[in-house]
Design an enzyme around this catalytic site. Sequence first.
Site, PDB file in Angstrom:
ATOM      1  CD  GLU A 107      35.231  55.285  27.613  1.00 21.81           C
ATOM      2  OE1 GLU A 107      35.921  54.762  26.731  1.00 21.81           O
ATOM      3  OE2 GLU A 107      34.178  55.923  27.376  1.00 21.81           O
ATOM      4  CD  GLU A 114      36.604  62.671  25.236  1.00 18.20           C
ATOM      5  OE1 GLU A 114      36.045  62.580  24.138  1.00 18.20           O
ATOM      6  OE2 GLU A 114      37.060  61.695  25.844  1.00 18.20           O
ATOM      7  N   GLY A 172      28.935  59.173  26.287  1.00 18.26           N
ATOM      8  CA  GLY A 172      28.073  58.015  26.079  1.00 18.26           C
ATOM      9  C   GLY A 172      26.735  58.112  26.784  1.00 18.26           C
ATOM     10  CE  LYS A 232      34.431  56.224  23.751  1.00 18.34           C
ATOM     11  NZ  LYS A 232      33.534  56.720  24.782  1.00 18.34           N
ATOM     12  CB  SER A 273      26.668  63.053  23.865  1.00 20.99           C
ATOM     13  OG  SER A 273      26.679  62.025  24.845  1.00 20.99           O
ATOM     14  CG  ASN A 314      37.967  56.790  21.466  1.00 23.07           C
ATOM     15  OD1 ASN A 314      38.360  55.667  21.151  1.00 23.07           O
ATOM     16  ND2 ASN A 314      37.861  57.172  22.728  1.00 23.07           N
ATOM     17  CG  HIS A 338      39.038  58.168  26.740  1.00 20.47           C
ATOM     18  ND1 HIS A 338      38.025  57.634  27.500  1.00 20.47           N
ATOM     19  CD2 HIS A 338      38.446  58.831  25.727  1.00 20.47           C
ATOM     20  CE1 HIS A 338      36.865  57.966  26.959  1.00 20.47           C
ATOM     21  NE2 HIS A 338      37.089  58.692  25.873  1.00 20.47           N
TER      22      HIS A 338
HETATM   23  P1  13P Z   1      30.558  59.541  22.961  1.00 21.78           P
HETATM   24  O1  13P Z   1      30.676  60.425  21.717  1.00 21.78           O
HETATM   25  O2  13P Z   1      30.059  58.171  22.668  1.00 21.78           O
HETATM   26  O3  13P Z   1      29.832  60.259  24.062  1.00 21.78           O
HETATM   27  O4  13P Z   1      32.072  59.326  23.489  1.00 21.78           O
HETATM   28  C1  13P Z   1      32.889  60.412  23.653  1.00 21.78           C
HETATM   29  C2  13P Z   1      34.270  59.930  23.892  1.00 21.78           C
HETATM   30  O5  13P Z   1      34.564  59.354  24.923  1.00 21.78           O
HETATM   31  C3  13P Z   1      35.263  60.135  22.829  1.00 21.78           C
HETATM   32  O6  13P Z   1      36.555  59.845  23.283  1.00 21.78           O
END
Ligand code: 13P
Length: 252
Positions: A99, A169, A175, A13, A215, A11, A97
């Site tokens: 976010e 997740e 992150g 982002k 992560s 992803n 997601h």
């Molecule tokens: P990270 O791997 O940067 O922690 O992000 C995970 C994520 O949100 C994947 O959709």
Amino acid sequence: MSNRTPLLAGNWKMYKTTPEAVETAQRLVELVADSAGVDIMIAPVFTALDPVSRVVRNSRVALGAQNLYWEKEGAYTGEISADMLVSAGCQYVIIGHSERRQYFGETDETVNKKISAAITANLIPVFCIGETESERESGNTFSVLDKQVKDGLEGKVVDDLGSLVIAYEPVWAIGTGKTATSDQAQEAHKYIRSLIEGLFGTTLAESVRILYGGSVKPANVSELMAMPDIDGALVGGASLDADSFSKIVKFK
Ligand code: 13P
């Protein structure tokens, strides 16, 4: 060992301009050309989908989008439909997601509509769920997952969900560099699979792929993938670099 094909998904982002996305995709295609037995997907920003689709065509890498809107077309400024994603070369779409739930007001109800739109367009939905840190600390992880799964999939029938992918997740691991331990992730994945079994039966529960996200790095992917109910990874930061993501793809 299950017979579920692992899915390693990146992803991206809101990172990478079009030339940057094309360059990373080109490098990734080369690095994973010999990776058999796994499915690989990258999800760049909307504006890079079409150019990246030309790079990944006839390669081991499939294309996904990070969001969609459930209407087919209309006066919905700034939105994009499932058919538009298909026409840009997408096979997958990430839905719900954390976010998007946190910053853009997505709810289990909007996620539900988006999953339906994806299925209608033959896009593979990657349906994201997961608890926040305070929900975990107050002992509510399972009840949060329960509600997200039930409300997100409400009204669906088993025949709709043959391609469904779920991504667990935990929000506190995204992150942050804090990965769930493989035991914590396995516990949640096993619970999610049992929810699918209760709602849709054993056959779907055994075939549905449940990815872990939060992560994931080359250094921790093998341990996570060794767990019986972890069928892949949804990777943010470590998917932005083709070398690092190719190491995740080659976790074995
Ligand atoms: P990270 O791997 O940067 O922690 O992000 C995970 C994520 O949100 C994947 O959709």
